[in-house]
Design a protein around this motif. Structure first.
Motif, PDB file in Angstrom:
ATOM      1  N   GLU A 141     -18.597  76.309  11.147  1.00 47.43           N
ATOM      2  CA  GLU A 141     -19.522  75.403  10.462  1.00 47.43           C
ATOM      3  C   GLU A 141     -18.754  74.284   9.793  1.00 47.43           C
ATOM      4  OE1 GLU A 141     -23.215  75.641   7.248  1.00 47.43           O
ATOM      5  OE2 GLU A 141     -21.743  77.262   7.304  1.00 47.43           O
ATOM      6  N   THR A 142     -19.268  73.059   9.864  1.00 50.36           N
ATOM      7  CA  THR A 142     -18.669  71.953   9.125  1.00 50.36           C
ATOM      8  C   THR A 142     -19.747  70.942   8.788  1.00 50.36           C
ATOM      9  OG1 THR A 142     -16.801  70.409   9.068  1.00 50.36           O
ATOM     10  CG2 THR A 142     -18.066  70.483  11.101  1.00 50.36           C
ATOM     11  N   ASP A 143     -19.632  70.315   7.652  1.00 49.96           N
ATOM     12  CA  ASP A 143     -20.544  69.243   7.259  1.00 49.96           C
ATOM     13  C   ASP A 143     -19.879  67.908   7.551  1.00 49.96           C
ATOM     14  OD1 ASP A 143     -22.920  70.441   6.302  1.00 49.96           O
ATOM     15  OD2 ASP A 143     -21.883  71.075   4.485  1.00 49.96           O
ATOM     16  N   VAL A 144     -20.478  67.152   8.438  1.00 50.63           N
ATOM     17  CA  VAL A 144     -19.950  65.835   8.798  1.00 50.63           C
ATOM     18  C   VAL A 144     -20.386  64.788   7.783  1.00 50.63           C
ATOM     19  CG1 VAL A 144     -19.863  64.076  10.611  1.00 50.63           C
ATOM     20  CG2 VAL A 144     -19.920  66.506  11.222  1.00 50.63           C
ATOM     21  N   ASP A 145     -21.611  64.919   7.259  1.00 53.04           N
ATOM     22  CA  ASP A 145     -22.063  64.029   6.187  1.00 53.04           C
ATOM     23  C   ASP A 145     -21.311  64.376   4.907  1.00 53.04           C
ATOM     24  OD1 ASP A 145     -23.936  62.529   7.607  1.00 53.04           O
ATOM     25  OD2 ASP A 145     -25.495  64.043   7.354  1.00 53.04           O
ATOM     26  N   ARG A 146     -20.627  63.378   4.328  1.00 51.58           N
ATOM     27  CA  ARG A 146     -19.833  63.595   3.126  1.00 51.58           C
ATOM     28  C   ARG A 146     -20.245  62.601   2.046  1.00 51.58           C
ATOM     29  NH1 ARG A 146     -19.011  68.075   3.526  1.00 51.58           N
ATOM     30  NH2 ARG A 146     -17.217  68.173   2.150  1.00 51.58           N
ATOM     31  N   ILE A 147     -19.996  62.956   0.783  1.00 45.73           N
ATOM     32  CA  ILE A 147     -20.240  62.017  -0.308  1.00 45.73           C
ATOM     33  C   ILE A 147     -19.286  60.830  -0.181  1.00 45.73           C
ATOM     34  CG2 ILE A 147     -21.205  63.673  -1.938  1.00 45.73           C
ATOM     35  CD1 ILE A 147     -18.398  63.926  -3.176  1.00 45.73           C
ATOM     36  N   ALA A 148     -19.668  59.695  -0.730  1.00 45.57           N
ATOM     37  CA  ALA A 148     -18.931  58.452  -0.519  1.00 45.57           C
ATOM     38  C   ALA A 148     -17.495  58.522  -1.026  1.00 45.57           C
ATOM     39  CB  ALA A 148     -19.666  57.293  -1.201  1.00 45.57           C
ATOM     40  N   TRP A 149     -17.248  59.312  -2.075  1.00 49.29           N
ATOM     41  CA  TRP A 149     -15.912  59.358  -2.673  1.00 49.29           C
ATOM     42  C   TRP A 149     -15.112  60.603  -2.258  1.00 49.29           C
ATOM     43  CZ3 TRP A 149     -20.520  59.646  -5.351  1.00 49.29           C
ATOM     44  CH2 TRP A 149     -20.820  60.845  -5.992  1.00 49.29           C
ATOM     45  N   GLU A 150     -15.571  61.307  -1.232  1.00 55.24           N
ATOM     46  CA  GLU A 150     -14.852  62.506  -0.779  1.00 55.24           C
ATOM     47  C   GLU A 150     -13.391  62.192  -0.458  1.00 55.24           C
ATOM     48  OE1 GLU A 150     -15.306  66.703   0.173  1.00 55.24           O
ATOM     49  OE2 GLU A 150     -17.054  65.403   0.118  1.00 55.24           O
ATOM     50  N   GLY A 151     -13.154  61.073   0.230  1.00 51.87           N
ATOM     51  CA  GLY A 151     -11.797  60.722   0.634  1.00 51.87           C
ATOM     52  C   GLY A 151     -10.866  60.433  -0.519  1.00 51.87           C
ATOM     53  N   GLU A 152     -11.422  60.156  -1.694  1.00 51.55           N
ATOM     54  CA  GLU A 152     -10.591  59.890  -2.867  1.00 51.55           C
ATOM     55  C   GLU A 152     -10.056  61.157  -3.506  1.00 51.55           C
ATOM     56  OE1 GLU A 152     -12.998  57.746  -5.622  1.00 51.55           O
ATOM     57  OE2 GLU A 152     -13.673  56.266  -4.139  1.00 51.55           O
ATOM     58  N   LEU A 153     -10.644  62.295  -3.159  1.00 54.02           N
ATOM     59  CA  LEU A 153     -10.367  63.539  -3.880  1.00 54.02           C
ATOM     60  C   LEU A 153      -9.226  64.358  -3.298  1.00 54.02           C
ATOM     61  CD1 LEU A 153     -14.057  64.754  -4.449  1.00 54.02           C
ATOM     62  CD2 LEU A 153     -12.641  63.337  -5.958  1.00 54.02           C
ATOM     63  N   TYR A 154      -8.808  64.051  -2.049  1.00 54.86           N
ATOM     64  CA  TYR A 154      -7.833  64.891  -1.347  1.00 54.86           C
ATOM     65  C   TYR A 154      -6.756  64.043  -0.693  1.00 54.86           C
ATOM     66  CZ  TYR A 154     -11.846  68.079  -1.656  1.00 54.86           C
ATOM     67  OH  TYR A 154     -12.913  68.823  -2.099  1.00 54.86           O
TER      68      TYR A 154
END
Length: 400
Positions: A341-354
């Motif tokens: 399972e994976t969620d392709v829809d992500r929050i706009a700032w997801e890329g900032e967190l990792y």
């Protein structure tokens, strides 16, 4: 190498919060894990704080010793949020241990069996219906459902999973009576819901095309009688699996015996012993394992038990990007994998967190080869987005 300190950190993730364990060793290595409090599990962080007092000063490499000791300390009240807290700490230990050895975590799980992981796009278009503020474009009707299916196909995904929705009262809305949305504790399945589910699935198929595998999650939203009504209505559809949650193994086994489709279940179970009644009853075709709740090492034990019953597994994974990377290592190492399972829809700032995000290639997840989980939360970014007071399931209000 000893555990020097353990801290929990939470951050805003839109309609919910993300939660993390930061485990620092006396050599300066930091192990991370992600856990959750929004999926019916309030208070996990408090239990982590209590268990951490026994873990500080212990050998980071002794992961199984920690697990066994934590089980002894919590034996009168096993599972649930206590099991999740143990799993979160075990996952942080594993990350630190792998980093100390300069190897990916999958090496500590037996080694990599595959370089890419078959995945399905989960919550399609669920997030765009339920949380349009954070996931665009908003889906309001069956045409939006059709377009979501088409997008999954155009992006190269081979499978997608959806949920239960009502479309014939204006804007689409979720049917989640098992979670009191709406509050309907009898969990009855009426003609209106069946009609809407069929229309929803047909719209998805129209957009996704005939080569897309479609999964549907009934979750805890019906009792066996209602499950059977839905299954009979869907019997002529081409579905990859129907996902069902129940605490009664015998009931699920009966439902499975009447189903034209494979049954997937068990995503809320913790520990091998919890899975055994379902395996012994031959209650499901695919066992869903939550690595975030169970811990990676214990999840491997659960998967081995499933393999002994000729049952393949799939991870439960609808959290943040660190959880996706954690599950990638599990899926790389476990032999009896069905799909992830994976969620392709992500929050706009997801890329900032990792430091790194999951990489998808031809609709499959690429297994990272970097040490540890292959990504770290960026602590400054987490602290820059303080958590909400509540989120996840607890944010919903009971319908009038």
């Amino acid at each position: 190498m000893k555990v020097a300190s353990i801290e929990t950190i939470a951050c805003d993730a839109g309609w919910r919060n993300y939660y993390f364990v930061k485990l620092t060793t006396d050599s300066g290595i930091v192990g991370w894990s992600e856990y959750d409090e929004g999926f019916g599990s309030p208070g996990v962080g408090n239990i982590i704080d209590q268990l951490s007092k026994r873990l500080v000063g212990q050998d980071v490499r002794a992961t199984e010793r920690f697990h066994q000791e934590a089980i002894c300390l919590t034996r009168p009240a096993p599972g649930s949020v206590i099991g999740q807290a143990i799993g979160a700490l075990e996952n942080a230990l594993l990350d630190a241990k792998a980093k100390a050895l300069n190897v990916p975590c999958y090496e500590l799980l037996g080694g990599k069996l595959r370089d890419t992981i078959p995945v399905y796009w989960s919550h399609c278009p669920t997030w765009r219906i339920n949380h349009p503020k954070y996931y665009q474009p908003q889906v309001k009707d069956l045409e939006g459902v059709r377009q979501s299916g088409a997008e999954a196909r155009e992006k190269g995904f081979k499978a997608l999973k959806t949920n239960l929705f009502i479309h014939d009262e204006g804007d689409a809305y979720a049917w989640r009576s098992g979670f009191a949305v709406p509050f309907s504790p009898a969990l009855n399945v009426e003609r209106k819901l069946i009609r809407n589910v069929m229309n929803h699935l047909e719209a998805l198929r129209a957009g996704a095309g005939q080569d897309m595998d479609i999964l549907i999650d009934l979750n805890f939203n019906a009792k066996p009688e209602g499950m059977l009504r839905l299954l009979r209505a869907m019997s002529d559809l081409d579905l990859y699996w129907v996902e069902i949650d129940t605490s009664n193994a015998a009931s699920l086994a009966f439902v499975r015996s009447q189903s034209a489709h494979p049954i997937a279940s068990c995503e809320t179970l913790i520990g091998v012993r919890s899975f055994l009644p379902f395996l012994e009853a031959r209650a499901m075709d695919v066992a869903i394992i939550d690595l975030v709740w169970n811990g990676a090492l214990q999840s491997m034990k659960i998967a081995a038990a499933c393999d002994a019953f000729d049952v393949n597994i799939a991870p439960h994974n609808f959290y943040g990007d660190l959880c996706t990377m954690m599950n990638a290592h599990f899926c790389a190492a476990v032999p009896n994998l069905r799909i992830m399972e994976t969620d392709v829809d992500r929050i706009a700032w997801e890329g900032e967190l990792y430091t790194h995000q999951p990489e998808y290639r031809d609709g499959a997840l690429v297994v990272p080869d970097r040490p540890g989980w292959g990504t770290d939360p960026i602590e400054a970014a987490l602290r820059a987005r303080p958590p909400k007071g509540t989120g996840g399931l607890l944010q919903y209000k009971r319908a009038a």
